[in-house]
Design a protein around this motif. Sequence first.
Motif, PDB file in Angstrom:
ATOM      1  N   CYS A 212      -4.802   8.748 -24.326  1.00  0.00           N
ATOM      2  CA  CYS A 212      -3.581   8.479 -23.574  1.00  0.00           C
ATOM      3  C   CYS A 212      -3.938   8.151 -22.129  1.00  0.00           C
ATOM      4  O   CYS A 212      -4.719   8.855 -21.495  1.00  0.00           O
ATOM      5  CB  CYS A 212      -2.653   9.691 -23.623  1.00  0.00           C
ATOM      6  SG  CYS A 212      -1.206   9.488 -22.565  1.00  0.00           S
TER       7      CYS A 212
ATOM      8  N   CYS B 220      -1.841  11.229 -19.922  1.00  0.00           N
ATOM      9  CA  CYS B 220      -2.191  12.657 -19.959  1.00  0.00           C
ATOM     10  C   CYS B 220      -3.575  12.897 -20.566  1.00  0.00           C
ATOM     11  O   CYS B 220      -4.004  14.036 -20.703  1.00  0.00           O
ATOM     12  CB  CYS B 220      -1.131  13.459 -20.714  1.00  0.00           C
ATOM     13  SG  CYS B 220      -1.170  13.228 -22.495  1.00  0.00           S
TER      14      CYS B 220
ATOM     15  N   ARG C 189      -4.645  12.767 -23.499  1.00  0.00           N
ATOM     16  CA  ARG C 189      -4.661  13.346 -24.850  1.00  0.00           C
ATOM     17  C   ARG C 189      -5.401  12.386 -25.783  1.00  0.00           C
ATOM     18  O   ARG C 189      -5.214  11.176 -25.724  1.00  0.00           O
ATOM     19  CB  ARG C 189      -3.206  13.540 -25.307  1.00  0.00           C
ATOM     20  CG  ARG C 189      -2.989  13.813 -26.795  1.00  0.00           C
ATOM     21  CD  ARG C 189      -3.414  15.196 -27.177  1.00  0.00           C
ATOM     22  NE  ARG C 189      -2.592  15.813 -28.210  1.00  0.00           N
ATOM     23  CZ  ARG C 189      -2.841  15.728 -29.528  1.00  0.00           C
ATOM     24  NH1 ARG C 189      -3.818  15.002 -29.984  1.00  0.00           N
ATOM     25  NH2 ARG C 189      -2.068  16.405 -30.364  1.00  0.00           N
TER      26      ARG C 189
ATOM     27  N   CYS D 154       1.555   8.061 -27.104  1.00  0.00           N
ATOM     28  CA  CYS D 154       1.002   9.424 -27.088  1.00  0.00           C
ATOM     29  C   CYS D 154       2.023  10.407 -27.667  1.00  0.00           C
ATOM     30  O   CYS D 154       3.199  10.372 -27.301  1.00  0.00           O
ATOM     31  CB  CYS D 154       0.658   9.813 -25.657  1.00  0.00           C
ATOM     32  SG  CYS D 154       0.217  11.530 -25.444  1.00  0.00           S
TER      33      CYS D 154
ATOM     34  N   CYS E  36       3.251  12.831 -24.554  1.00  0.00           N
ATOM     35  CA  CYS E  36       4.013  12.372 -23.393  1.00  0.00           C
ATOM     36  C   CYS E  36       4.627  10.989 -23.589  1.00  0.00           C
ATOM     37  O   CYS E  36       5.312  10.486 -22.693  1.00  0.00           O
ATOM     38  CB  CYS E  36       3.131  12.392 -22.142  1.00  0.00           C
ATOM     39  SG  CYS E  36       1.947  11.043 -22.082  1.00  0.00           S
TER      40      CYS E  36
HETATM   41 ZN   LIG Z   1      -0.058  11.437 -23.166  1.00  0.00          ZN
END
Ligand SMILES: [Zn+2]
Length: 384
Positions: free
Chosen positions: A323, A326, A328, A336, A339
Amino acid sequence: MALQQLPLYEGVITRRLLRQLGEIHRPGELLLSVYLDMAPSRWGDAEGVRIAAKNSLRQLHEHIRALPITNGERQRLLRETDLIQEVATLAAGRRNLRSLACFMASALGVAYALPLPWPTFSRHFLEERFVLWPLHQVLDQSDPFGLILVDKDEARLYLGYLGQVEEMTYIFDEVPPKIRIPDAFGELEFRRKQVVYFHRHFGRVAYTALRLWEQEPFRHLIIGGLWEVLPQFERHLHRYLRERIVARWEVSVHAPKEELQRRLEEEEKRLLERQAELIWHELAEAPPERQARGPERVFRALWEQRVGYLLVQPNTHYHGHVCTQCQRLHLSGGPCIECGGSVAHVPDIYEEAVRVALAQSAHVRYWTAQALEECDGIAALLRY
Ligand SMILES: [Zn+2]
């Protein structure tokens, strides 16, 4: 005098070196610390690594140009960045190299480019002190080895760490020469003397090894020499050191460094595998909420910063996504799941997981085992 060149550091990263770097402080002056991601799995090949390093350093260039500093200081920092660029270009594609940590204080004649066998994120710092914590996260992954090679009049003490071996001390004690002995009593006296000399020599080697351990606390010890000599020598070792012995090698005191390096690598591999097995056992017995098996659960745990130990199958090269908002990790594309941010493709998602885990100060072990394969090659023991 301006620094002409930045050589790639070939020795062992010792406590002494870390202390030296940690103590350097230039109030009112910026010191450059640069970490470069040099992992071929991420950038494709050596050329890809070179381009990535260049791009990362170009950003640093721009950053330096925009800083409110004197022209002299700006020129120095730009020059240092160029030297890092040169060493990165030369080092790209080198065996076992996955990142480079550079520390520059030209005014003091301090300039290091440390090759590291673990992946890190590319980043740079300009502060009054060197920024060492990303380096410590890497150093934390393996243990230093002590290696003592000994025979009846010589000894060599080495340190081994992160694939490097360095001779720290050489010892020579003259043993009384063998002369023609005229009578039985003389012969006996000569033998007694020789035994005393051997013991004195072994005692001196053992004491020097203890001093080395105090200065550079190695976790594991290997002793090497002729089989008939080793038990005699071992008796002289301090208990602290005896308890650290993990292997005994039949090897000459004059063995070439390449041979020692190769054998040490094998020894380290065995040890890391044993540690991985122990981590697996702990994981298997942990309560379910502390276990993460398989990529989806591990990526979530990484995102939650809960990973204590990560086990990864080596050389998987699974594609994945990260991501952009964030950070991730995901196996599949699409927005994502945490988020809703957009994701970017990464060529080796498990390697990315290693990088993220290291940045969280987790311990990482590469491991090839059936148990891990059943978790699609990745599992983690969580901190809580
Ligand atoms: Zn994210």
